[in-house]
Write an enzyme that holds these catalytic residues in place. Structure first.
Site, PDB file in Angstrom:
ATOM      1  N   ASN A  71       0.459  18.265 -21.149  1.00 53.73           N
ATOM      2  CA  ASN A  71       0.192  17.234 -22.151  1.00 53.73           C
ATOM      3  C   ASN A  71       0.111  17.799 -23.562  1.00 53.73           C
ATOM      4  OD1 ASN A  71       0.070  14.987 -20.385  1.00 53.73           O
ATOM      5  ND2 ASN A  71      -1.892  15.747 -19.657  1.00 53.73           N
ATOM      6  N   LYS A  96       7.711  22.844 -14.045  1.00 51.47           N
ATOM      7  CA  LYS A  96       6.931  21.650 -13.706  1.00 51.47           C
ATOM      8  C   LYS A  96       6.511  21.681 -12.236  1.00 51.47           C
ATOM      9  CE  LYS A  96       5.697  17.094 -14.355  1.00 51.47           C
ATOM     10  NZ  LYS A  96       5.933  15.847 -15.060  1.00 51.47           N
ATOM     11  N   ARG A 115      -2.486  21.537 -14.893  1.00 52.99           N
ATOM     12  CA  ARG A 115      -1.514  20.472 -15.129  1.00 52.99           C
ATOM     13  C   ARG A 115      -1.713  19.817 -16.498  1.00 52.99           C
ATOM     14  NH1 ARG A 115       1.008  15.811 -11.102  1.00 52.99           N
ATOM     15  NH2 ARG A 115       2.413  15.013 -12.697  1.00 52.99           N
ATOM     16  N   HIS A 161       0.599  15.511 -26.515  1.00 53.56           N
ATOM     17  CA  HIS A 161       0.604  14.128 -26.027  1.00 53.56           C
ATOM     18  C   HIS A 161      -0.607  13.319 -26.482  1.00 53.56           C
ATOM     19  CE1 HIS A 161       3.932  15.513 -23.634  1.00 53.56           C
ATOM     20  NE2 HIS A 161       4.064  14.347 -23.019  1.00 53.56           N
ATOM     21  N   HIS A 197       9.196   8.471 -27.013  1.00 55.16           N
ATOM     22  CA  HIS A 197       8.142   9.325 -26.472  1.00 55.16           C
ATOM     23  C   HIS A 197       8.299  10.780 -26.932  1.00 55.16           C
ATOM     24  CE1 HIS A 197       5.166  10.825 -23.647  1.00 55.16           C
ATOM     25  NE2 HIS A 197       6.042  11.715 -23.240  1.00 55.16           N
ATOM     26  N   ARG A 236       0.804  -1.232   0.000  1.00 57.55           N
ATOM     27  CA  ARG A 236       0.000   0.000   0.000  1.00 57.55           C
ATOM     28  C   ARG A 236       0.835   1.281   0.000  1.00 57.55           C
ATOM     29  NH1 ARG A 236      -2.964  -2.928   3.875  1.00 57.55           N
ATOM     30  NH2 ARG A 236      -4.701  -4.014   2.909  1.00 57.55           N
ATOM     31  N   GLU A 257      10.390  17.725 -24.480  1.00 61.14           N
ATOM     32  CA  GLU A 257       9.678  18.174 -23.271  1.00 61.14           C
ATOM     33  C   GLU A 257      10.210  19.540 -22.819  1.00 61.14           C
ATOM     34  OE1 GLU A 257       7.105  16.342 -22.456  1.00 61.14           O
ATOM     35  OE2 GLU A 257       7.567  14.198 -22.571  1.00 61.14           O
ATOM     36  N   HIS A 293       0.667  10.146 -27.982  1.00 62.97           N
ATOM     37  CA  HIS A 293       0.364   8.814 -27.447  1.00 62.97           C
ATOM     38  C   HIS A 293      -0.264   7.931 -28.519  1.00 62.97           C
ATOM     39  CE1 HIS A 293       0.314  10.183 -22.939  1.00 62.97           C
ATOM     40  NE2 HIS A 293       1.526   9.961 -23.397  1.00 62.97           N
ATOM     41  N   GLU A 323      -4.297  17.102 -11.698  1.00 65.40           N
ATOM     42  CA  GLU A 323      -4.658  17.439 -13.074  1.00 65.40           C
ATOM     43  C   GLU A 323      -6.147  17.698 -13.263  1.00 65.40           C
ATOM     44  OE1 GLU A 323      -2.327  15.378 -16.060  1.00 65.40           O
ATOM     45  OE2 GLU A 323      -3.979  15.594 -17.470  1.00 65.40           O
ATOM     46  N   LYS A 354       3.493  11.342 -11.223  1.00 69.75           N
ATOM     47  CA  LYS A 354       2.676  10.458 -12.069  1.00 69.75           C
ATOM     48  C   LYS A 354       3.451   9.175 -12.278  1.00 69.75           C
ATOM     49  CE  LYS A 354      -0.213  13.399 -14.980  1.00 69.75           C
ATOM     50  NZ  LYS A 354      -0.559  13.693 -16.392  1.00 69.75           N
TER      51      LYS A 354
HETATM   52  N1  LIG Z   1       5.559  10.455 -15.221  1.00 64.16           N
HETATM   53  C1  LIG Z   1       5.587  11.485 -16.031  1.00 64.16           C
HETATM   54  O1  LIG Z   1       5.194  12.597 -15.661  1.00 64.16           O
HETATM   55  C2  LIG Z   1       6.125  11.299 -17.410  1.00 64.16           C
HETATM   56  C3  LIG Z   1       6.423  12.432 -18.182  1.00 64.16           C
HETATM   57  C4  LIG Z   1       6.991  12.240 -19.433  1.00 64.16           C
HETATM   58  C5  LIG Z   1       7.250  10.961 -19.884  1.00 64.16           C
HETATM   59  N2  LIG Z   1       6.955   9.877 -19.105  1.00 64.16           N
HETATM   60  C6  LIG Z   1       7.253   8.518 -19.539  1.00 64.16           C
HETATM   61  O2  LIG Z   1       8.666   8.403 -19.680  1.00 64.16           O
HETATM   62  C7  LIG Z   1       8.964   7.384 -20.620  1.00 64.16           C
HETATM   63  C8  LIG Z   1      10.073   7.832 -21.527  1.00 64.16           C
HETATM   64  O3  LIG Z   1      11.218   8.063 -20.751  1.00 64.16           O
HETATM   65  P1  LIG Z   1      12.676   8.127 -21.395  1.00 64.16           P
HETATM   66  O4  LIG Z   1      12.604   8.907 -22.645  1.00 64.16           O
HETATM   67  O5  LIG Z   1      13.568   8.550 -20.323  1.00 64.16           O
HETATM   68  O6  LIG Z   1      12.916   6.624 -21.866  1.00 64.16           O
HETATM   69  P2  LIG Z   1      13.647   5.359 -21.168  1.00 64.16           P
HETATM   70  O7  LIG Z   1      13.414   5.366 -19.730  1.00 64.16           O
HETATM   71  O8  LIG Z   1      13.218   4.159 -21.940  1.00 64.16           O
HETATM   72  O9  LIG Z   1      15.183   5.634 -21.447  1.00 64.16           O
HETATM   73  C9  LIG Z   1      15.623   5.663 -22.755  1.00 64.16           C
HETATM   74  C10 LIG Z   1      16.797   4.719 -23.015  1.00 64.16           C
HETATM   75  O10 LIG Z   1      18.001   5.326 -22.550  1.00 64.16           O
HETATM   76  C11 LIG Z   1      18.698   4.436 -21.695  1.00 64.16           C
HETATM   77  N3  LIG Z   1      19.386   5.265 -20.717  1.00 64.16           N
HETATM   78  C12 LIG Z   1      18.822   5.901 -19.670  1.00 64.16           C
HETATM   79  N4  LIG Z   1      19.712   6.672 -19.056  1.00 64.16           N
HETATM   80  C13 LIG Z   1      20.876   6.516 -19.707  1.00 64.16           C
HETATM   81  C14 LIG Z   1      22.158   7.074 -19.557  1.00 64.16           C
HETATM   82  N5  LIG Z   1      22.413   8.003 -18.634  1.00 64.16           N
HETATM   83  N6  LIG Z   1      23.136   6.668 -20.406  1.00 64.16           N
HETATM   84  C15 LIG Z   1      22.864   5.775 -21.382  1.00 64.16           C
HETATM   85  N7  LIG Z   1      21.661   5.238 -21.591  1.00 64.16           N
HETATM   86  C16 LIG Z   1      20.669   5.603 -20.766  1.00 64.16           C
HETATM   87  C17 LIG Z   1      17.644   3.553 -21.138  1.00 64.16           C
HETATM   88  O11 LIG Z   1      18.207   2.355 -20.707  1.00 64.16           O
HETATM   89  C18 LIG Z   1      16.703   3.374 -22.318  1.00 64.16           C
HETATM   90  O12 LIG Z   1      17.167   2.380 -23.189  1.00 64.16           O
HETATM   91  C19 LIG Z   1       7.667   7.064 -21.328  1.00 64.16           C
HETATM   92  O13 LIG Z   1       7.197   5.810 -20.888  1.00 64.16           O
HETATM   93  C20 LIG Z   1       6.720   8.174 -20.897  1.00 64.16           C
HETATM   94  O14 LIG Z   1       5.380   7.748 -20.845  1.00 64.16           O
HETATM   95  C21 LIG Z   1       6.409  10.044 -17.874  1.00 64.16           C
HETATM   96 ZN   LIG Z   2       5.797  13.505 -22.176  1.00 67.85          ZN
END
Ligand SMILES: NC(=O)c1ccc[n+]([C@@H]2O[C@H](COP(=O)([O-])OP(=O)(O)OC[C@H]3O[C@@H](n4cnc5c(N)ncnc54)[C@H](O)[C@@H]3O)[C@@H](O)[C@H]2O)c1
Ligand SMILES: [Zn+2]
Length: 365
Positions: A247, A229, A243, A250, A267, A123, A187, A254, A239, A145
């Protein structure tokens, strides 16, 4: 080292930004629930583990924690129920209790997944975000999120669950592949479009420095992005209002990610093309000028990101967008731009969106 704060009453937390932070036990200790004697479940992917997990585990140990390493498969395709289960399995096998702190080391995928694991394990246990991609540093690690994907839609299963600390070590970006880095820039420019015209102008003037990963430019872009942010999340954690501006692009993005299959377009790439479509729609709704839309397109192109959407077919776009969480009572709500630097949200009938989708395609292709 810079510090910001997300103000959410008893769930407030610091964002510490700077080089070399994953080696600093005093900073890390601030996010560990029970201080000395704490247990830390370090969750990372098989791609990030060889780069930073040892260093961070050593720092956690120096901070007084027993460390449990949990390494899961890498990437968007692993943001699943099965991977979540791996985290819970490992925590149970190691007798983690409700005081265990989950430490999420990685990009947005690990942050969202480990955050949701923290929200759901017994939990809810505390968690620390240690973002290692530009996208995670400027966006996903802040705001609470958390989610996993469902085959029918991105982030369809999740929770609002705030971390106790965001430890943003800018040195980790040194190993980030170019394509991932550019994805994160999507972003960053988003904040300029939705919230801060002066920042947008600064980005236009400094995009070359950012592409060269100039430390001063990068530090400023990360700081301002986190600041915006934090400000928006502090006003509207769940949101119900502003907030949603975060998006921008997005709803279209998406649809692209899900429509092409997770992991095909990154992404940030999907969001970039989606922001161009959103800008076109904003113009069609009587807000942006053609010159404004051209500026949106130009800045995104200069960041090395796609401005043209893949041809999924209009029916498929609408089908995918209707699954989006911003649908209310059947009408799709879009984040649009009132002007450069200010967004708004509106339900737009499908027939008015069609010409924007048309404009989003590469007619030459
Ligand atoms: N929670 C939120 O508010 C929010 C906001 C925006 C995006 N997201 C989510 O984030 C995700 C995308 O995140 P991302 O773009 O970071 O992708 P990711 O987490 O898949 O990372 C991208 C790639 O880079 C590699 N990597 C990470 N750090 C590294 C480093 N320092 N050196 C070398 N390689 C590295 C990872 O292993 C992966 O293969 C999506 O799923 C999206 O929905 C969430
Ligand atoms: Zn995003």
């Amino acid at each position: 080292m810079n510090e910001l704060r997300v103000n959410l009453a008893d769930r407030s937390y610091p964002i510490v930004i700077g080089p070399g932070l994953i080696r600093q036990e005093a900073v890390l200790a601030r996010g560990l629930g029970s201080g000395a004697g704490a247990t830390a479940a370090l969750v990372t992917s098989d791609r990030i583990a060889p780069l930073y997990a040892r260093t961070l585990a050593d720092t956690l140990t120096r901070a007084g924690a027993r460390v449990i390493d949990i390494v899961v498969p890498d990437g968007e395709t692993a943001k699943t129920w099965e991977t979540l289960n791996l985290v819970h399995d490992a925590m149970l096998a190691n007798r983690c209790d409700r005081k265990t702190t989950i430490v999420a080391l990685g990009g947005g995928v690990i942050g969202d997944l480990a955050g949701f694991a923290a929200a759901t394990y017994q939990r809810g246990v505390p968690f620390i975000q240690v973002p290692t991609t530009l996208l995670a540093l400027v966006d996903s690690s802040v705001g609470g999120k958390t989610a996993i994907n469902h085959p029918r839609g991105k982030n369809m299963v999740g929770a609002f669950y705030q971390p106790t600390l965001v430890l943003a070590d800018t040195d980790t970006l040194a190993t980030l592949p170019e394509r991932e880095y550019r994805s994160g820039l999507a972003e960053v420019v988003k904040y300029g479009f939705i919230y801060d015209y002066a920042f947008l102008e600064w980005l236009e003037a400094n995009m070359d420095a950012l592409l060269a990963r100039d430390p001063a430019a990068l530090a400023r872009a990360i700081y301002r992005s986190c600041e915006i942010k934090a400000e928006i999340v502090g006003q509207d954690e769940r949101e119900t209002g502003i907030r949603a501006w975060l998006n921008l692009g997005h709803t279209f993005g998406h649809a692209i990610e899900t429509g092409l299959g997770y992991g095909q377009w990154l992404h940030g790439e999907a969001v970039a093309a989606g922001m161009v479509t959103a800008a076109e729609l904003s113009r069609l709704q009587g807000h942006l000028s053609a010159a404004d839309v051209a500026r949106v397109r130009r800045l995104i192109a200069r960041a090395g990101l796609p401005t043209v959407s893949p041809r999924l077919g209009q029916e498929r776009y609408f089908e995918l967008m209707r699954i989006d969480k911003k649908v209310e009572g059947g009408a799709i709500r879009y984040v649009l731009l009132k002007r450069l630097g200010e967004a708004y949200v509106a339900a737009v009938p499908d027939e008015q969106v069609v010409p924007a989708l048309d404009a989003a395609y590469d007619h030459a292709a």
